[in-house]
Design a protein around this motif. Structure first.
Motif, PDB file in Angstrom:
ATOM      1  N   GLN A  65     -31.327  -6.360 -84.674  1.00 35.34           N
ATOM      2  CA  GLN A  65     -30.043  -5.724 -84.393  1.00 35.34           C
ATOM      3  C   GLN A  65     -29.491  -4.981 -85.609  1.00 35.34           C
ATOM      4  OE1 GLN A  65     -28.123  -4.487 -81.716  1.00 35.34           O
ATOM      5  NE2 GLN A  65     -28.969  -6.406 -80.966  1.00 35.34           N
ATOM      6  N   HIS A 166     -23.751  -8.206 -84.718  1.00 40.06           N
ATOM      7  CA  HIS A 166     -24.221  -9.456 -84.095  1.00 40.06           C
ATOM      8  C   HIS A 166     -24.828  -9.168 -82.724  1.00 40.06           C
ATOM      9  CE1 HIS A 166     -24.468 -13.606 -82.912  1.00 40.06           C
ATOM     10  NE2 HIS A 166     -23.981 -13.995 -84.065  1.00 40.06           N
ATOM     11  N   ASN A 168     -25.896  -9.961 -78.854  1.00 38.47           N
ATOM     12  CA  ASN A 168     -25.361 -10.844 -77.811  1.00 38.47           C
ATOM     13  C   ASN A 168     -26.440 -11.841 -77.449  1.00 38.47           C
ATOM     14  OD1 ASN A 168     -22.865  -9.563 -77.561  1.00 38.47           O
ATOM     15  ND2 ASN A 168     -23.818  -7.930 -76.374  1.00 38.47           N
ATOM     16  N   ALA A 191     -22.487 -18.451 -75.578  1.00 36.56           N
ATOM     17  CA  ALA A 191     -23.102 -17.423 -76.427  1.00 36.56           C
ATOM     18  C   ALA A 191     -23.285 -18.013 -77.824  1.00 36.56           C
ATOM     19  CB  ALA A 191     -22.184 -16.214 -76.510  1.00 36.56           C
ATOM     20  N   ILE A 193     -23.224 -17.713 -81.737  1.00 38.12           N
ATOM     21  CA  ILE A 193     -22.626 -16.876 -82.788  1.00 38.12           C
ATOM     22  C   ILE A 193     -23.111 -17.450 -84.119  1.00 38.12           C
ATOM     23  CG2 ILE A 193     -20.453 -16.170 -83.895  1.00 38.12           C
ATOM     24  CD1 ILE A 193     -20.663 -14.994 -81.117  1.00 38.12           C
ATOM     25  N   GLN A 234     -16.340  -9.488 -78.445  1.00 38.69           N
ATOM     26  CA  GLN A 234     -17.355  -8.606 -77.882  1.00 38.69           C
ATOM     27  C   GLN A 234     -18.408  -9.377 -77.083  1.00 38.69           C
ATOM     28  OE1 GLN A 234     -17.790  -6.618 -81.565  1.00 38.69           O
ATOM     29  NE2 GLN A 234     -16.377  -4.991 -80.964  1.00 38.69           N
ATOM     30  N   ALA A 235     -18.763 -10.558 -77.567  1.00 38.57           N
ATOM     31  CA  ALA A 235     -19.720 -11.386 -76.805  1.00 38.57           C
ATOM     32  C   ALA A 235     -19.079 -11.835 -75.491  1.00 38.57           C
ATOM     33  CB  ALA A 235     -20.137 -12.600 -77.630  1.00 38.57           C
ATOM     34  N   GLU A 236     -17.792 -12.141 -75.569  1.00 37.21           N
ATOM     35  CA  GLU A 236     -17.072 -12.558 -74.353  1.00 37.21           C
ATOM     36  C   GLU A 236     -17.151 -11.463 -73.298  1.00 37.21           C
ATOM     37  OE1 GLU A 236     -12.774 -12.473 -74.705  1.00 37.21           O
ATOM     38  OE2 GLU A 236     -12.566 -14.155 -73.338  1.00 37.21           O
ATOM     39  N   ALA A 238     -19.303  -8.813 -73.183  1.00 37.12           N
ATOM     40  CA  ALA A 238     -20.654  -8.434 -72.765  1.00 37.12           C
ATOM     41  C   ALA A 238     -21.331  -9.520 -71.920  1.00 37.12           C
ATOM     42  CB  ALA A 238     -21.503  -8.139 -73.999  1.00 37.12           C
ATOM     43  N   LEU A 239     -21.113 -10.771 -72.273  1.00 31.94           N
ATOM     44  CA  LEU A 239     -21.849 -11.849 -71.592  1.00 31.94           C
ATOM     45  C   LEU A 239     -20.986 -12.628 -70.605  1.00 31.94           C
ATOM     46  CD1 LEU A 239     -23.792 -13.288 -74.693  1.00 31.94           C
ATOM     47  CD2 LEU A 239     -24.661 -11.695 -72.979  1.00 31.94           C
ATOM     48  N   SER A 570     -29.056  -8.641 -73.058  1.00 33.26           N
ATOM     49  CA  SER A 570     -28.707  -9.139 -74.382  1.00 33.26           C
ATOM     50  C   SER A 570     -29.221  -8.249 -75.501  1.00 33.26           C
ATOM     51  CB  SER A 570     -29.263 -10.546 -74.541  1.00 33.26           C
ATOM     52  OG  SER A 570     -30.641 -10.509 -74.416  1.00 33.26           O
ATOM     53  N   ALA A 574     -23.104  -6.959 -80.346  1.00 27.02           N
ATOM     54  CA  ALA A 574     -21.784  -7.407 -79.918  1.00 27.02           C
ATOM     55  C   ALA A 574     -20.689  -6.602 -80.588  1.00 27.02           C
ATOM     56  CB  ALA A 574     -21.607  -8.885 -80.244  1.00 27.02           C
TER      57      ALA A 574
END
Ligand code: B12
Ligand code: SF4
Length: 576
Positions: A65, A166, A168, A191, A193, A234-236, A238-239, A570, A574
């Motif tokens: 990434q 980061h 995802n 997720a 982190i 951002q993870a929240e 996207a995922l 994924s 993120a």
């Protein structure tokens, strides 16, 4: 530092070592050492109740990434998958990520690369790089110790100091318990982190601490609570997650960062949950309510031994701490070391009983193991106590000692280790039931808490208590009816408490679905007795690949012989 001639136009493959893993073979796979967290070292004695789950290789996902070169990540390949991938594509750089147990596989993969893709530069990273004399054991071009993102950026001629993006990451794959594979739905799994690598506490046996600089040292990918908050938002999005597995060896130690995160969570009205690793001294810096408001729902804590001298445990009554955390709805995963210097055949049972008395939700037991690169290994080597001729594949802490213990023999080390797992299960029952107990305690304490976010989180987590977990408890109660009356009784009482709290839904779930789960658990026991094992799926992800939009960016296959395309979920960063 040397830069690859093609710079960031070089094609990069980052791969984990090949499987299958849960079998004994000449490359270093071991049946006792499956590619699983819980079944390997936590719930392995719990039969059909053992939690089965796989985790991706996050180190190479992080590197992918954070470079702009075209890059493939190949996770859990078979040898055939690996050979196919390196012949089907012209890779300039092939990076292998491994830990010390998998040294034999790294050697074999280097051999395959030299044969099938001789122009590729071979880079080895991950904990295997701490092995002394590794350059003479394998045929590689670069062996990278410590943090790999900065190294790879530099090697590709990029700025190593750029902010970290980061990926995802869905924390667990193919979760299975009581003979049932749980359905995977968006947002259903936490997720991952990764805020930092390393740990400044520097315990003598700890490889993660040693690998990233040792005592007093670590690398923060995200210095502030604000940076972390952004990554989590951002993870929240996207995922679709509300829960995070925070992969930081000692997350709570960095109090300023954690409290800044809490402040932002409050302002952003985030009812997030968090599973963290933390040492006892770090946990004690917080009031329990502070931990709960921060969303801490699960803590992995080193208990080591009551008579050990580790700074992190100084002044802590670990029984009391565990009890308090569970009363606040925080599930505790304890970790105890078998075979510390002061252990003898005479006192080890008492020490194990002490560990088991914590009644943690989950308990990891590990042999005291001097691993190359750690201060403990240095000390044992200097004392001439390292045993000769032990295969690296067997240095994982779940089999036998790799050093001469002052009082306990190698054979006995395994007996005591196995007894610890067995005793914890015998006395405290399946972890699933203990977890339900903690969740119920948390719910009762916090269901009227003034902070709405906290109520919302407990409400969300407890949906399962009134449905699936009630059924699981019914099954567990009946499963143990004849073989462990004490555990069966404890579970019955718990189930009745839950029914009292949640009423009809819980009773219906228990009576209707419970018998089905009892049947699937017994079927699972029979499968395990026949020697059935589980393997992670092979996953392939490309980034910056530039073959047009139609090129598959993510592929997966169970069993590993060929990949099937699945929708990408994924691959994006993120913090784009
Ligand atoms: C997740 C995890 C697992 C997962 C495996 C995931 C996978 N796909 O491999 C599971 C749960 C299955 C697992 C199993 C085991 N694990 Co494990 N695991 C971890 C854990 C908790 C997190 C790893 C992680 O992602 N860290 C975060 C990332 C960012 O860090 P990283 O992987 O180190 O990557 C960085 C660098 O190492 C480097 N790097 C990594 N790869 C590469 C590749 C290249 C090319 C380059 C240049 C750089 C590079 O750059 C990365 C970014 O800085 C670590 C502990 C830890 N905190 O790291 C233990 C750890 C890696 N595991 C360890 C061990 C011993 C095991 C087991 C043997 C279990 C056991 N009995 O203890 C088994 C082995 C299973 C097997 N058959 O191989 C040890 C390794 C010790 C050693 N010196 O080799 C560790 C360090 C735990 C410990 N402190 O003892 N594990
Ligand atoms: S506190 Fe835990 S992570 Fe930190 S050095 Fe000690 S064992 Fe390692």
């Amino acid at each position: 530092m040397e830069v690859h001639p093609k710079g960031n136009r070089a094609r990069v493959l980052l791969t984990s070592v090949f499987g299958p893993y849960a079998q004994d073979d000449e490359f270093g796979s071991r049946a006792i050492n499956p590619m699983e967290l819980y079944h390997n070292q936590v719930t392995r004695a719990q039969g059909g109740f053992s939690l089965r789950m796989f985790h991706r290789s996050w180190g190479i996902m992080m590197i992918q990434q954070n470079i702009s070169a075209p890059c493939t990540v190949l996770d859990f390949p078979t040898r055939e998958d690996f050979a196919h991938e390196i012949t089907a594509n012209d890779y300039d750089i092939i990076g292998i990520s491994a830990i010390i147990v998998n040294l034999g596989k790294v050697r074999e993969m280097c051999r395959i690369i030299r044969e099938l893709s001789p122009k590729s530069v071979i880079v080895i990273g991950g904990h295997v790089a701490a092995t002394p004399g590794l350059d003479h054991m394998i045929d590689a071009d670069h062996i990278v110790r410590g943090e790999g993102i900065a190294w790879m950026r530099q090697y590709l001629g990029e700025d190593p100091e750029k902010p970290i993006r980061h990926p995802n990451i869905v924390s667990g794959l193919n979760t299975r318990i009581m003979g049932i594979e749980l359905p995977e739905r968006k947002g259903g799994t936490a997720a991952t982190i990764i805020p930092s690598v390393g740990c400044p506490m520097g315990c003598n046996f700890c490889t993660t601490s040693a690998f990233f600089g040792g005592k007093g040292k670590f690398t923060n990918f995200y210095e502030t609570g604000a940076e972390l908050y952004k990554v989590m938002c951002q993870a929240e999005e996207a995922l679709g997650v509300q829960t995070f597995f925070v992969m930081d060896e000692n997350f709570l130690l960095h109090k300023k960062r954690a409290l800044e995160l809490l402040d932002l969570m409050k302002r952003g009205n985030k009812a997030w949950g968090m599973a963290v690793f933390a040492s006892a001294n770090a946990i004690r810096q917080y009031k329990p309510e502070e931990l709960v408001e921060l969303g801490v729902s699960w803590i992995w804590m080193g208990l080591e031994s009551p008579r050990s001298n580790y700074v992190k445990l100084k002044g802590t009554d670990s029984h009391q701490l565990t009890h308090m955390l569970r009363e606040h709805g925080i599930r505790v995963q304890g970790s105890t070391i078998i075979g510390l210097e002061h252990h003898t055949p005479e006192n080890i049972r008492e020490e194990i009983e002490f560990a088991v008395e914590h009644n943690t939700d989950f308990h990891q037991f590990m042999l005291y193991t001097p691993v190359p690169g750690t201060p403990l290994h240095k000390e044992m080597s200097e004392q001439g106590r390292m045993l000769d001729g032990i295969d690296y594949a067997d240095i994982h802490g779940q089999d036998k000692f790799n050093f001469r213990h002052a009082a306990i023999s190698r054979e006995d080390s395994k007996r005591f280790l196995d007894w610890a797992f067995w005793r914890d299960f015998e006395r405290n029952g399946p972890s699933l039931a203990r977890m339900c107990q903690t969740m119920l305690q948390g719910w009762r304490r916090y269901k009227n808490y003034p902070d709405l976010r906290v109520r919302e989180r407990f409400e969300r987590e407890n949906t399962k208590l009134r449905t699936a977990y009630s059924a699981a408890l019914w099954a567990a109660e009946h499963y143990f009816e004849k073989i462990n009356k004490d555990v069966s009784r404890q579970i019955r009482e718990l189930r009745r408490e839950i029914a009292k709290e949640f009423g009809l839904a819980s009773r219906v779930a228990a009576n209707v679905v419970g018998p089905v789960l009892l049947w699937t658990t017994r079927r699972e026991d029979r499968r395990l007795a026949r020697g059935v094992t589980y393997e992670p799926p092979t996953i392939l992800e490309r980034r910056n690949w530039g073959m047009g939009k139609r090129a598959p960016q993510r592929e997966t296959a169970i069993g590993g012989s060929r990949f099937a395309a699945v929708p990408s979920g994924s691959t994006a960063a993120a913090n784009d």
